[in-house]
Every structure is written in C-alpha cells, then in structure tokens.
Design a protein around this motif. Structure first.
Motif, short mmCIF file in Angstrom:
data_model
loop_
_atom_site.label_atom_id
_atom_site.label_comp_id
_atom_site.label_asym_id
_atom_site.label_seq_id
_atom_site.Cartn_x
_atom_site.Cartn_y
_atom_site.Cartn_z
N ARG A 187 108.80 32.60 -26.89
CA ARG A 187 108.89 30.94 -26.42
C ARG A 187 107.88 30.73 -25.13
O ARG A 187 107.81 31.75 -24.30
N LEU A 188 107.61 29.98 -25.07
CA LEU A 188 106.65 29.64 -23.61
C LEU A 188 107.45 29.16 -22.88
O LEU A 188 108.56 28.63 -23.09
N SER A 189 107.33 29.31 -21.47
CA SER A 189 108.12 28.79 -20.41
C SER A 189 108.15 27.55 -20.33
O SER A 189 107.26 26.64 -20.87
N LYS A 190 109.02 26.73 -19.52
CA LYS A 190 109.22 25.53 -19.26
C LYS A 190 107.87 24.89 -18.80
O LYS A 190 107.37 23.91 -19.05
N GLU A 191 107.53 25.63 -17.69
CA GLU A 191 106.18 25.28 -17.20
C GLU A 191 105.11 25.04 -18.25
O GLU A 191 104.24 24.08 -17.92
N GLN A 192 104.79 26.18 -18.84
CA GLN A 192 103.71 26.31 -19.73
C GLN A 192 103.76 25.24 -20.66
O GLN A 192 102.75 24.73 -21.38
N THR A 193 105.11 25.07 -21.34
CA THR A 193 105.28 23.76 -22.23
C THR A 193 104.93 22.69 -21.56
O THR A 193 104.34 21.81 -22.34
N ALA A 194 105.38 22.28 -20.53
CA ALA A 194 105.12 20.84 -19.90
C ALA A 194 103.72 20.75 -19.81
O ALA A 194 103.26 19.69 -19.77
N GLN A 195 102.92 21.84 -19.49
CA GLN A 195 101.54 21.67 -19.19
C GLN A 195 100.75 21.13 -20.42
O GLN A 195 100.08 20.42 -20.65
N ARG A 241 112.40 30.76 -46.30
CA ARG A 241 111.29 31.73 -46.84
C ARG A 241 110.30 31.00 -47.78
O ARG A 241 110.59 30.19 -48.57
N VAL A 242 108.99 31.14 -47.51
CA VAL A 242 108.24 30.49 -48.24
C VAL A 242 107.21 31.48 -49.22
O VAL A 242 107.55 32.64 -49.08
N ASN A 243 106.20 30.98 -49.96
CA ASN A 243 105.63 31.93 -50.83
C ASN A 243 104.10 32.62 -50.29
O ASN A 243 103.44 32.84 -50.94
N TYR A 244 103.99 32.05 -49.05
CA TYR A 244 102.88 32.72 -48.22
C TYR A 244 102.82 34.02 -47.55
O TYR A 244 104.02 34.16 -47.07
N PRO A 245 101.86 34.66 -47.57
CA PRO A 245 101.97 36.10 -46.55
C PRO A 245 102.42 35.90 -45.24
O PRO A 245 103.15 36.76 -44.44
N LEU A 246 102.00 34.76 -44.54
CA LEU A 246 102.15 34.26 -43.08
C LEU A 246 102.24 32.95 -42.99
O LEU A 246 101.52 32.41 -43.20
N THR A 247 103.23 32.57 -42.27
CA THR A 247 103.82 31.27 -41.87
C THR A 247 104.13 31.45 -40.36
O THR A 247 105.05 31.91 -39.95
N VAL A 248 103.30 30.28 -39.73
CA VAL A 248 103.58 29.91 -38.38
C VAL A 248 104.40 28.68 -38.35
O VAL A 248 104.03 27.74 -38.81
N ILE A 249 105.53 28.77 -37.54
CA ILE A 249 106.34 27.59 -37.47
C ILE A 249 106.57 27.50 -36.15
O ILE A 249 106.80 28.19 -34.98
N SER A 250 106.52 26.06 -35.58
CA SER A 250 106.59 25.62 -34.18
C SER A 250 107.36 24.16 -34.31
O SER A 250 107.51 23.36 -35.30
N GLY A 251 107.69 23.82 -33.17
CA GLY A 251 108.29 22.50 -32.74
C GLY A 251 108.58 22.17 -31.51
O GLY A 251 108.49 22.87 -30.47
N PRO A 252 108.93 20.65 -31.21
CA PRO A 252 108.88 20.31 -29.95
C PRO A 252 110.17 20.70 -29.20
O PRO A 252 111.17 21.21 -29.91
N GLY A 253 110.20 20.88 -28.04
CA GLY A 253 111.38 21.36 -27.20
C GLY A 253 111.03 21.47 -25.84
O GLY A 253 109.74 21.45 -25.34
N ASP A 254 111.87 22.00 -25.01
CA ASP A 254 111.66 22.14 -23.47
C ASP A 254 110.77 23.45 -23.27
O ASP A 254 110.18 23.53 -22.32
N GLU A 255 111.31 24.49 -24.17
CA GLU A 255 110.16 25.63 -24.12
C GLU A 255 109.90 25.69 -25.56
O GLU A 255 110.56 26.02 -26.69
N LEU A 256 108.61 25.50 -25.75
CA LEU A 256 107.89 25.77 -27.00
C LEU A 256 108.20 27.18 -27.82
O LEU A 256 107.79 28.28 -27.18
N THR A 257 108.82 27.00 -29.13
CA THR A 257 108.90 28.21 -29.76
C THR A 257 107.95 28.73 -30.80
O THR A 257 107.33 27.43 -31.30
#
Length: 508
Positions: free
Chosen positions: A227-235, A377-393
């Motif tokens: 997770r990114l910090s709240k400050e990093q996410t806000a930036q 679970r998907v059929n790719y070797p590597l999947t990057v997942i993210s989404g909005p929020g106070d602390e970016l995951t």
C-alpha cells in the motif's frame, strides 16, 4: 418440456468465449473462479437472506445462465426460467479464532478447486459460516463468465434491499433490469475493427519479455500486495486532477516504464482491462453481466520525453481506442504479426473502480458488511491489480511456476518507486525517474561498496602478488574468453615478461 424450462438462447460476448475456452481447457485450474468473502455483523435472519438472494437471481437472467458448446458450430448461452441457488451453512462458534481462520482458508481453496460445470445453471453458490452470536463469514462464489466487478455492488445492494423488506414484512418493487442479451445484440451490430488493430500493432512481432521469470516445479497462483501511504496516494490524486489525467493512466504509465527498464526495450505491449460498457446503450450503468474486455496496450517509452506530456499522450491514445474496445482479443491476436500460438502479452494491468465495501457503506443496513476480500484468478502469468482508495493498493497475482515471491516483492517496490517519482517530478525526463527503492540504493551504493581492507603500505604490489601466488598457487587468478590462469601461472608469465623487459634495457 425442455423449451418451457428455457427462457432465451443467444451468443456469447468475445470475453465470455475466451473464458469458456480457458475454463474447459483447464477445468481444475481454478481459472476465472471468483470469490467474494466478507464478514456480516448483526442479527441475521438466514431464511430471509437466502430468500433475498433467490429473488435477485429471479430478477437477472444472467444469474440463471448456463453455456452450451458441445457438438455445436457456435457457443451459446442458455437462460433457464428457474434455478435454485445453493446456500451452505455451518456453525463455527465453538472454534477458536485461529481455527475459524484455518477452516475458512481450507474452504476457499476446496471451493475454488470444485469449480463449476458451465453447462449447468446456476454458476454461483453461497456459503455462510457462523463465527459468533451476531457474526458470520459469508462467501459468494461465481464464475467470472457471468459477471464483471461493476455488477457486484449492484447485486449486493439489491440483496440487502430485499432482505430489509422481508425482515420488516414489506414488499419491494424495483424497476425491471435491462437484460444482458441487449448488450449481446448491441455487440453484434458493431463494425469490424481489423484495419484499426492491424495499424496499432504494426511491426510488433514478439511479446514483451518479463525477464525476471524462471521455470519452477511449484504450481498455483499467489498474491502479494503493498500500500502507498495516504500522503503518497494524495500526491498522485493531486497530480491526476491538476493534469486532467486518470489514476488508471498514471498506473499504466508506471507499468510501461517498469517493463521497459526490465526488458531494455522501448516498444512495450501489455494487456489492460476496459469497462466495455458502451455509453450509447441506455441503462448500461445498471446492467448486470460481463462487459469488461481485455485489450493490448502498446506504449512507446521515449527516454528523453518528459513524464507529463508522455502520460497525456497515453491518455489520448486510450480515448481513441475506446471506440473499438468491444473487439475480440482472439481476433486482434490473429490480426497482429505475433506468431500464432505465441501470446500477444504476458502481463495484464487491471484497474478496479468498484470498491464493493465503500459502495455498501453509502446506505444504512441492519447488517454491517465489512472486511470485504475479493479472490480471483486469471490465465496470465502476471496480473497487476489496483484501484481507488485513501491508500492506493498495488497487488500482483502471479504464477508460482514462473515467479518467486522475492522477485514479485521487488517488482512491487519498483512500481511504487516509479509512481512516487512521477508524482514528485512530472516534468522530469522518463530516463531520470528512479526504479530502485531506497533500500536497494543503500545496498548498491553503500553496503556493497564497503570493501575496504587493511593494506601493508611498506610492501610493493608485485611483492604482495608473489606472496598470494605462494599461498594459493592453484587458485584461479584471472579468466577471460581465451581461457584462465592460476596464481602460479600468472606469476610465472609475469616473471618471464619482466626478465624480457630487463634484457631490453628497460628499468624503473
């Protein structure tokens, strides 16, 4: 008799066709088996909860859908008029918290491996585990071929609305939903996009190498996240607002940069998911079904380009592609110059803009829904997942036969570093944005450079070397493409050269 049980039969979307193929090809892999797991708190009336779910299944045709493909020229989806939704109940109140956690983990694994027979409806099931007097673990398992993430809060809100009414003895009248088959009909009216995609992929002949993968006997998929910090996410949010960029664009840019640095290539290709909900289809935002699509994203990483204009160009490019986002990935691959049988890309970037728990908190319910987890679970070797929020995951789902945990951990750190650098210096050239984390920089520049050792100042270099040759005569001293020399051999050659130079009259 059979016809009376069937409500409708129609074609599949391109994404559904791809999921059906992969699921039938590897039925025990757990691919595209989705699980939503959460905690329910309150005086749950289980019979009304089950009744509310059944009511929602009756409202939405896609939840009563199965698939037919055997002995057919074309895959079809078949809507049943009635299906019974299974609900498994267990009482875990006598178990400790640790035992409950272990039992849940084991259930989720077995439930995923159980999978679904795609020819039989319903392709979803429920499980309810009582963990306290007013606490339950709830698991909703379904096949991704039915639903995208956007549909989840729509359905969950309907379930809770019906549940509240059943508890109070009231009735609830909701507007009839627009059926998923209307989207299929819209798809079938869209023009072919062959010329567009051929132009986009022209000259691209091989997938972007991931470089850090390796063959392993380990099987299965794992997930790591930071997770990114709240400050990093806000930036990051601040930069996105001021530059009129989406957070998704910032993530795509950072991932393209990471792949470029890893592969040492400037022409990068990876997969992205798009919402696939066409604005011209009335009511599409409240429709339930599988609308998302996976498309290739080609990005040219120019080292001298400033980050911000480059990101804006990336977003403009996305807007152009949006008019063709209904295209079938199978067809796109066929139109590309990548050899048949070779994947177009091996990494997928998913931006989830449907936080289910946040959506449910917008309204007061007698049941409190918390600790929502989404397992997929998907059929790719590597999947990057993210989404909005106070602390970016930042989350990476990876194939353990291709990657180890330490590699993925480093990759997540590099992705975070790039995002932080973009937020802090959007006008910097791409080549100057750092990849290494602070810990890695310290190790490279400080720890690994602490090589000082005591040195006898009164001895000459050739005397020190002779002492080493006497102490370790057979150890390797030097190696090159032409061969290698031990300390004894190197010392003998040095001596012969020295004697030859002295014969020529050369001195100190």
């Amino acid at each position: 008799m059979v016809k009376r049980k069937i409500e409708a039969v129609y074609a599949l979307s391109p994404m559904q066709e791809g999921m059906l193929f992969h699921s039938v090809f590897a039925p025990r892999s757990g691919v595209y088996i989705e699980q939503l797991c959460c905690t329910l708190r309150g005086a749950l009336e289980v019979s009304n909860f089950a009744r509310a779910w059944q009511q929602v299944v009756e409202r939405h045709a896609i939840l009563r859908t199965a698939f037919s493909w055997k002995s057919l020229d074309k895959m079809l989806q078949v809507v049943h008029r009635q299906v019974e939704l299974p609900l498994e109940e267990q009482d875990w109140r006598q178990l400790s918290a640790a035992e409950q956690s272990a039992r849940l983990k084991a259930f989720l694994q077995a439930d995923r491996e159980r999978g679904f027979d795609l020819s039989q409806a319903p392709l979803l099931r429920l499980a309810l585990f009582r963990t306290g007097e007013e606490a339950y673990q709830f698991v909703w398992t379904y096949h991704h071929i039915l639903l995208d993430g956007w549909s989840l809060p729509i359905l969950f809100k309907e379930v809770l609305s019906f549940y509240e009414c059943f508890n109070s003895g009231q009735s609830l009248q909701l507007e009839a939903p627009r059926p998923y088959r209307d989207y299929i009909a819209w798809l079938q009216q869209q023009p072919a996009a062959e010329a567009f995609w051929r132009d986009v992929l022209k000259g691209f002949t091989a997938p972007t190498p991931l470089v850090v993968d390796r063959a392993s006997a380990e099987a299965g998929y794992e997930t790591l996240e930071i997770r990114l910090s709240k400050e990093q996410t806000a930036q990051l949010y601040s930069l996105a607002r001021s530059a009129q960029l989406t957070l998704n664009t910032l993530l795509q840019g950072a991932w393209a940069l990471l792949l470029s640095r890893y592969s040492n290539q400037q022409d990068i290709l990876f997969g992205v998911t798009v919402s696939g909900r066409p604005a011209e289809l009335a009511g599409v935002e409240s429709m339930v079904g599988l609308f998302i699509n996976t498309l290739p994203m080609r990005v040219r990483v120019l080292p001298e380009a400033s980050a911000l204009p480059w990101l804006k160009e990336l977003q403009t490019q996305q807007a152009l592609w949006r008019q063709y986002e209904y295209s079938s990935l199978v067809q796109i691959q066929g139109w590309s110059e990548v050899a048949r049988g070779v994947p177009l890309f091996e990494s997928l970037l998913v931006f989830e803009n449907y936080p289910v728990d946040a959506s449910l908190r917008q309204q007061q319910w007698s049941l409190i829904v918390e600790a929502v987890q989404f397992l997929e679970r998907v059929n790719y070797p590597l999947t990057v997942i993210s989404g909005p929020g106070d602390e970016l995951t930042l989350k990476i789902l990876y194939d353990r036969s291709r990657f180890d945990a330490e590699t993925i951990k480093r990759m997540l750190g590099h992705l975070r570093t790039l995002l932080e650098a973009i937020a802090a210096g959007p006008d910097r050239p791409l080549s100057t944005l750092p990849l290494l984390t602070e810990a890695e920089r310290l190790k490279l520049l400080i720890e690994w450079n602490e090589t000082d050792a005591p040195f006898p100042r009164k001895a000459l270099v050739h005397q020190l070397f002779e002492a080493q040759a006497a102490a370790r005569p057979d150890c390797l001293a030097v190696a090159s493409t032409d061969g290698q020399l031990s300390y004894r051999e190197l010392n003998e050659r040095a001596n012969r050269l020295a004697h030859y130079l002295r014969k020529l009259g050369i001195g100190p």
